[in-house]
Scaffold this motif. Sequence first.
Motif, PDB file in Angstrom:
ATOM      1  N   ALA A   2       0.816  -1.345   0.207  1.00 36.83           N
ATOM      2  CA  ALA A   2       0.231  -0.079  -0.091  1.00 36.83           C
ATOM      3  C   ALA A   2       1.007   1.227  -0.212  1.00 36.83           C
ATOM      4  O   ALA A   2       0.438   2.551  -0.291  1.00 36.83           O
ATOM      5  N   LYS A   3       1.888   0.881   0.664  1.00 33.83           N
ATOM      6  CA  LYS A   3       2.980   2.606   1.166  1.00 33.83           C
ATOM      7  C   LYS A   3       3.050   2.100  -0.493  1.00 33.83           C
ATOM      8  O   LYS A   3       3.758   3.609  -0.715  1.00 33.83           O
ATOM      9  N   LYS A   4       3.996   1.594  -1.160  1.00 32.59           N
ATOM     10  CA  LYS A   4       4.821   1.419  -2.787  1.00 32.59           C
ATOM     11  C   LYS A   4       3.658   2.031  -3.245  1.00 32.59           C
ATOM     12  O   LYS A   4       3.631   3.368  -4.747  1.00 32.59           O
ATOM     13  N   HIS A   5       2.500   1.539  -3.340  1.00 34.32           N
ATOM     14  CA  HIS A   5       1.130   2.562  -4.534  1.00 34.32           C
ATOM     15  C   HIS A   5       0.930   3.706  -3.893  1.00 34.32           C
ATOM     16  O   HIS A   5       1.191   4.123  -5.195  1.00 34.32           O
ATOM     17  N   PHE A   6       0.662   4.275  -3.006  1.00 34.44           N
ATOM     18  CA  PHE A   6       0.655   5.823  -2.641  1.00 34.44           C
ATOM     19  C   PHE A   6       2.750   6.327  -2.926  1.00 34.44           C
ATOM     20  O   PHE A   6       1.985   7.962  -3.568  1.00 34.44           O
ATOM     21  N   ASP A   7       3.185   5.941  -2.746  1.00 31.28           N
ATOM     22  CA  ASP A   7       4.062   6.956  -3.120  1.00 31.28           C
ATOM     23  C   ASP A   7       4.820   6.836  -4.550  1.00 31.28           C
ATOM     24  O   ASP A   7       4.740   7.910  -4.934  1.00 31.28           O
ATOM     25  N   GLU A   8       4.026   5.734  -5.316  1.00 34.73           N
ATOM     26  CA  GLU A   8       3.645   6.143  -7.000  1.00 34.73           C
ATOM     27  C   GLU A   8       2.817   7.050  -7.169  1.00 34.73           C
ATOM     28  O   GLU A   8       3.249   7.695  -8.345  1.00 34.73           O
ATOM     29  N   VAL A   9       1.898   6.896  -6.848  1.00 35.43           N
ATOM     30  CA  VAL A   9       0.703   8.561  -6.797  1.00 35.43           C
ATOM     31  C   VAL A   9       1.272   9.246  -7.071  1.00 35.43           C
ATOM     32  O   VAL A   9       1.064  10.806  -7.540  1.00 35.43           O
ATOM     33  N   ILE A  10       2.420   9.834  -5.744  1.00 28.34           N
ATOM     34  CA  ILE A  10       2.926  11.237  -5.253  1.00 28.34           C
ATOM     35  C   ILE A  10       3.610  11.517  -6.388  1.00 28.34           C
ATOM     36  O   ILE A  10       3.923  12.138  -6.671  1.00 28.34           O
ATOM     37  N   LYS A  11       4.299  10.258  -6.343  1.00 30.17           N
ATOM     38  CA  LYS A  11       5.817  10.402  -7.690  1.00 30.17           C
ATOM     39  C   LYS A  11       5.297  11.182  -9.169  1.00 30.17           C
ATOM     40  O   LYS A  11       5.809  11.753  -9.252  1.00 30.17           O
TER      41      LYS A  11
END
Length: 431
Positions: free
Chosen positions: A233-242
């Motif tokens: 979940a953290k990886k997904h959200f970090d990608e969204v922000i990136k």
Amino acid sequence: MSYQRPKGTNDILPGESEKWQFVEETARLLFHDYQYSEIRTPIFEHYEVIARSVGDTTDIVSKEMYDFFDKGDRHVTLRPEGTAPIVRSFVENKLYGPEYAKPYKTFYMGPMFRYERPQKGRLRQFHQIGVEAFGSVNPATDVETMAMALDFFKQLGIQQIRLVINSLGDKETRQAYRQALIDYLVPHEAELSEDSKRRLHENPLRVLDSKDKRDQKFVADAPSILDYLSEPAKKHFDEVIKMLDALEIPYEVDANMVRGLDYYTHTIFEIMSDAPGMGAQATICAGGRYDQLVEELGGPATPGFGFALGIERVLLTLAAEEVVIPAMNELDAYVVSIGESTNIEALKVVQAIRNFGFSADRDVMQRKAKAQFKTADKAGAKLVLTLGEDELEQGIINVKSMASRKEKSFPLTKIYEDFSGVYDEMSMLEE
């Protein structure tokens, strides 16, 4: 007896309806650019479709639905939101099949119904425009969809908006955060509102969505769900922000934002209006990811992402920002007829103009010429064609350009055979 519209509903009258058409047409054109196709579902659904999707503990299901038993003793409800009916249709019509595009992208617009206290921007019959994309777990779908929503407001001319995002994580995240939230709220249980006391052990995330002042002081200091995100979940959200950063899209992260529906997972977002006077109706668009909902309604595991916006709130925002909405009903020609003997010929003229693909109108009230010219001017007619008894006898008609104020007479046969040429000739006089 005086008959009135039901409480919490509006009559959308001519003059106002053109504004609605502008919003709807802007959405249709933009969504087609992003390869979304329109879907239309029934206004009422089986109760279970909404209750299973939206969640039994939400205000929508527990308080606001217009549900009833029909003559076949079936429990049905007027649809309170758009996503659940679209997902039901997606599953029922097997739109996940190999013959359909992946992701499957669709949009809808139409009335929704919730029994709540009517106020500015919040009605019992309200209207939504929404989009849904099925089949993609790629964070790029989240970002592309949010970008499309922002693009929609930009094309309308709305500028005072901001994007607010959060993540609700996956199942593992929700389980860990649920317990942390219960542990935090239980010591304050006696001070919570009655609704939040009920929700605390059923679905504590709903407490974060409470608008009750008794709850909000505790919500402000609640633990952040972002501290409980699982690794995926953290990886997904970090990608969204990136990706938002890569597109140079400004955003804010609000860890207490949960949205009012139970089916959301991972990315959620709201677009807020900062226009003066919006107040409690500042959220003009909202949505997010719902990766379990298709499976919940009997389909194969299929991720989804979408949003919905309220047309009434969009119109409030346009008014608050003083956006000038372009005229939808432009009038190319108005036929002024003077004298009873011109009635038939005026009818022939106005129909001939329409047959050439132009918009046209005429007087049918047998008013005096001055009143007819006033009507033509108020309607914004580009050309005014005047036919009196003398002109009829001579087989001619006077044409006036309202922009240049120049006039010219044409044979009536020219109108019937080549009005496009007449229109072009009068347009040249304006230059």
